[in-house]
Motif scaffolding. Structure first.
Motif, PDB file in Angstrom:
ATOM      1  N   HIS A 165       1.465 -21.223  25.177  1.00 28.48           N
ATOM      2  CA  HIS A 165       0.591 -20.121  24.804  1.00 28.48           C
ATOM      3  C   HIS A 165      -0.580 -20.609  23.945  1.00 28.48           C
ATOM      4  CE1 HIS A 165       3.991 -17.729  26.185  1.00 28.48           C
ATOM      5  NE2 HIS A 165       3.165 -16.710  26.259  1.00 28.48           N
ATOM      6  N   ARG A 181       2.112  -9.198  17.569  1.00 29.53           N
ATOM      7  CA  ARG A 181       1.974  -9.051  19.020  1.00 29.53           C
ATOM      8  C   ARG A 181       1.062 -10.174  19.489  1.00 29.53           C
ATOM      9  NH1 ARG A 181       2.196  -3.697  19.860  1.00 29.53           N
ATOM     10  NH2 ARG A 181       4.134  -3.720  21.060  1.00 29.53           N
ATOM     11  N   TYR A 214      -1.029 -12.005  22.553  1.00 34.24           N
ATOM     12  CA  TYR A 214      -1.691 -11.762  23.835  1.00 34.24           C
ATOM     13  C   TYR A 214      -2.050 -13.108  24.468  1.00 34.24           C
ATOM     14  CZ  TYR A 214      -2.193  -7.052  21.930  1.00 34.24           C
ATOM     15  OH  TYR A 214      -1.947  -5.808  21.378  1.00 34.24           O
ATOM     16  N   SER A 237      -1.761 -12.361  30.753  1.00 36.86           N
ATOM     17  CA  SER A 237      -0.440 -11.845  31.126  1.00 36.86           C
ATOM     18  C   SER A 237       0.071 -10.908  30.036  1.00 36.86           C
ATOM     19  CB  SER A 237       0.538 -13.002  31.360  1.00 36.86           C
ATOM     20  OG  SER A 237       0.630 -13.824  30.216  1.00 36.86           O
ATOM     21  N   VAL A 238       1.226 -10.304  30.291  1.00 35.24           N
ATOM     22  CA  VAL A 238       1.724  -9.273  29.387  1.00 35.24           C
ATOM     23  C   VAL A 238       1.964  -9.842  27.994  1.00 35.24           C
ATOM     24  CG1 VAL A 238       2.777  -7.935  31.239  1.00 35.24           C
ATOM     25  CG2 VAL A 238       4.113  -9.718  30.092  1.00 35.24           C
ATOM     26  N   SER A 239       1.831  -8.971  27.008  1.00 33.67           N
ATOM     27  CA  SER A 239       1.977  -9.381  25.619  1.00 33.67           C
ATOM     28  C   SER A 239       3.414  -9.793  25.314  1.00 33.67           C
ATOM     29  CB  SER A 239       1.552  -8.249  24.688  1.00 33.67           C
ATOM     30  OG  SER A 239       2.350  -7.101  24.886  1.00 33.67           O
ATOM     31  N   ARG A 240       3.556 -10.549  24.255  1.00 33.52           N
ATOM     32  CA  ARG A 240       4.846 -10.969  23.739  1.00 33.52           C
ATOM     33  C   ARG A 240       4.934 -10.515  22.278  1.00 33.52           C
ATOM     34  NH1 ARG A 240       5.156 -12.105  28.599  1.00 33.52           N
ATOM     35  NH2 ARG A 240       5.520 -14.167  29.482  1.00 33.52           N
ATOM     36  N   TYR A 258      11.836 -15.953  24.981  1.00 29.68           N
ATOM     37  CA  TYR A 258      11.089 -16.919  25.794  1.00 29.68           C
ATOM     38  C   TYR A 258      11.016 -18.294  25.146  1.00 29.68           C
ATOM     39  CZ  TYR A 258       9.498 -12.662  28.131  1.00 29.68           C
ATOM     40  OH  TYR A 258       9.443 -11.452  28.783  1.00 29.68           O
ATOM     41  N   GLU A 260      10.445 -10.845  24.306  1.00 29.22           N
ATOM     42  CA  GLU A 260       9.889  -9.830  25.192  1.00 29.22           C
ATOM     43  C   GLU A 260       9.364  -8.638  24.391  1.00 29.22           C
ATOM     44  OE1 GLU A 260      11.465  -7.026  28.931  1.00 29.22           O
ATOM     45  OE2 GLU A 260      12.855  -8.315  27.806  1.00 29.22           O
ATOM     46  N   ASP A 261       8.227  -8.118  24.824  1.00 34.88           N
ATOM     47  CA  ASP A 261       7.651  -6.907  24.237  1.00 34.88           C
ATOM     48  C   ASP A 261       8.224  -5.710  24.991  1.00 34.88           C
ATOM     49  OD1 ASP A 261       6.144  -4.868  23.198  1.00 34.88           O
ATOM     50  OD2 ASP A 261       4.206  -5.844  23.498  1.00 34.88           O
ATOM     51  N   GLY A 318       7.783  -2.649  24.306  1.00 35.71           N
ATOM     52  CA  GLY A 318       6.901  -1.495  24.230  1.00 35.71           C
ATOM     53  C   GLY A 318       6.756  -0.991  22.810  1.00 35.71           C
ATOM     54  N   ARG A 334      11.790   3.635  26.584  1.00 32.96           N
ATOM     55  CA  ARG A 334      11.098   3.134  27.783  1.00 32.96           C
ATOM     56  C   ARG A 334      11.165   4.227  28.856  1.00 32.96           C
ATOM     57  NH1 ARG A 334      13.031  -2.835  28.870  1.00 32.96           N
ATOM     58  NH2 ARG A 334      14.968  -1.820  29.476  1.00 32.96           N
TER      59      ARG A 334
END
Length: 503
Positions: A162, A181, A183, A188-191, A242, A254-255, A257, A369
């Protein structure tokens, strides 16, 4: 601590440093930015302010002519440019001391008022070096340690695929943990990054141990990793990990939400609380193995929520709350009687149902979620202090949410949903559970009233005191059970329960 040096290859590296500093500077920090014209001082200051605001479009005009520009952000910031300052005494007229007492001060051209700036300032000097810049950061040890930590996290991200990721503050909590957070640069999706340095030992309280040891509070990230594996294996929505550095206490996860179980006004959403209770019932209906292999050399054994842990937590009431309320310490007789009452109450738990407790299972730690189905809608994010103990504890945490008032009708519906699910999943002693629920509620709320005061007095976090009236209202509900009468009477005798305590 020795000064920190970094080579900044280009403007992007200067911006990245400014953004990383925005994650660790605190109210009371003064950053003196030194360097020739064109060294990058304004670039770094602008990046810092935009990151703190989480707004890449934030207007950051140069304060060259106004001398100071203020920003009401998550932490207030005053950006000073002293190039045109005639005399250091003018710093008082610019409101420097007031700005520093309330937030962060960034000071360009600090040499113009060197004698008037605090000795505890962070000195950041930028010099030209080939096609880039070299920055040297010096200052008091604690401040430099914070900066070194954010740079360590940057290195962790670089080493784990990253590089050049954008980092933004997400939250902190009542412990030393902080969350960001992340980016990724590829879009790609946030972590989520968990920054959880190892606990430093506190004062010895009992049996040669400090508070975290006695209360079985997680002192590193190993318990989080272990319980995360367990929950995922159970089919529950805990975050995928990860990347991890167990020694440094850094996890990239993993985020799940940002939607929770409260509405936009901060009030409970009935369905989400009720589904959370059903999840607890499913979790409590199946026994948990105590030992979890984190890797080949690390095994986590889930600790017991034992007598020592319960009592050291309840002592927070006599150690912190009672002295604050009365302006004088609890007497030896009060402490002795209080401890004996809790010994008797804990004796009642010897035949209680025990299983995995997530601990602090309430609104800040539950993600909703909406796009998922069934119990997969419930994301779990905070469970590093999990123990084996009376299952009623987690239900008390949810029904009596420490951060938001759960009205009696909703509390009844949550409890009914849990009980129905437990009965549907096998043999269940409801009467014993309800007794345990009142006892665990009392234990938790006696702990919390002390924690709120400790956070205010020891950790300079007074905001938690707003929860005190709610906590006492919950405690009074707990004490209504006949088994809690000795504790109720003690609270009345010591003046803990009176008209003032609920105001």
């Amino acid at each position: 601590m020795r000064a920190i040096e970094r080579f900044l290859a280009d403007e992007a590296a200067t911006i990245e440093l400014g953004e990383d500093l925005a994650l660790v500077l605190k109210p009371g920090d003064c950053v003196a930015l030194s360097g020739d014209l064109g060294a990058g001082k304004s670039t770094l200051a602008r990046a810092f302010l935009r990151a703190l605001a989480d707004d890449d479009g934030l207007e950051v005009p140069s304060p060259t002519f106004t001398l100071v520009q203020t920003y009401e952000l998550r932490i207030p910031v005053a950006h000073f440019d002293l190039y045109r300052l005639a005399d250091s005494s003018e710093l008082d007229e610019l409101g420097f001391d007031e700005a520093l007492s309330q937030g962060i001060c960034l000071v360009e051209w600090p040499e113009r008022a060197d004698d008037a700036l605090p000795a505890s300032r962070i000195a950041l000097t930028i010099t030209h070096e080939k096609d880039g810049r070299r920055v040297e950061i010096s200052g008091p040890g604690e401040r430099l340690q914070r900066i070194a930590r954010t740079l360590t996290i940057r290195g962790f991200l670089d080493q784990n695929d990253h590089p050049n990721a954008r980092r933004r503050h997400l939250s902190g909590d009542a412990s030393i943990r902080a969350y960001e957070r992340v980016y990724p640069a590829d879009g790609s999706v946030s972590r989520i990054l968990m920054d959880s340095p190892r606990h430093k030992p506190g004062p010895i309280l009992q049996d040669g141990k400090y508070y975290q040891q006695l209360a079985h509070i997680a002192e590193d990230v190993v318990p989080f990793v272990a319980i995360d594996q367990l929950l995922i294996a159970r089919g529950l929505a805990a975050p995928t990990i990860y990347a991890r550095d167990l020694d440094q206490g850094i996890l990239l996860i993993e985020d799940l939400g940002s939607d929770g179980i409260l509405d936009a006004a901060g009030q409970p959403i009935d369905e989400r609380y009720i589904e959370s209770a059903r999840l607890l019932a499913r979790l409590h209906a199946k026994q948990t193995d105590r030992e979890i292999s984190v890797d080949q050399s690390v095994i986590h054994r889930i600790p017991d929520f034992d007598r020592t842990a319960m009592k050291i937590e309840t002592r927070l009431l006599t150690d912190w709350y009672l002295p604050w309320k009365r302006g004088a310490p609890a007497s030896d007789d009060e402490k002795r009687e209080y401890g004996e009452i809790w010994d008797g109450l804990i004796d009642l738990l010897q035949t209680s149902e025990t299983n995995l407790l997530l601990r602090d299972f309430h609104s800040p730690n539950i993600i909703w979620r909406q796009e998922r189905q069934g119990l997969d809608r419930i994301g779990l994010i905070d469970f590093q202090d999990a123990m084996i103990g009376p299952t009623a504890y987690d239900v008390a945490s949810l029904v009596q949410d420490a951060r938001v008032t759960v009205a009696p009708p909703l509390a009844s519906r949550i409890m009914a949903a849990y009980l129905a699910e437990r009965h549907a999943n096998g043999s269940f002693d409801e009467a014993a559970f309800l007794r345990d629920w009142h006892l665990m509620s009392a234990q938790r709320n006696c702990k919390l009233v002390g924690i709120w005061v400790r956070l205010m007095q020891r950790d300079s976090k007074p905001g938690y005191m707003k929860h005190m009236p709610r906590t006492f209202a919950y405690l009074q509900v707990a004490l209504a059970h006949e088994s809690l009468k000795p504790l109720h009477d003690w609270c009345m005798k010591t003046g803990i329960l009176d008209s003032e305590s609920a105001n």
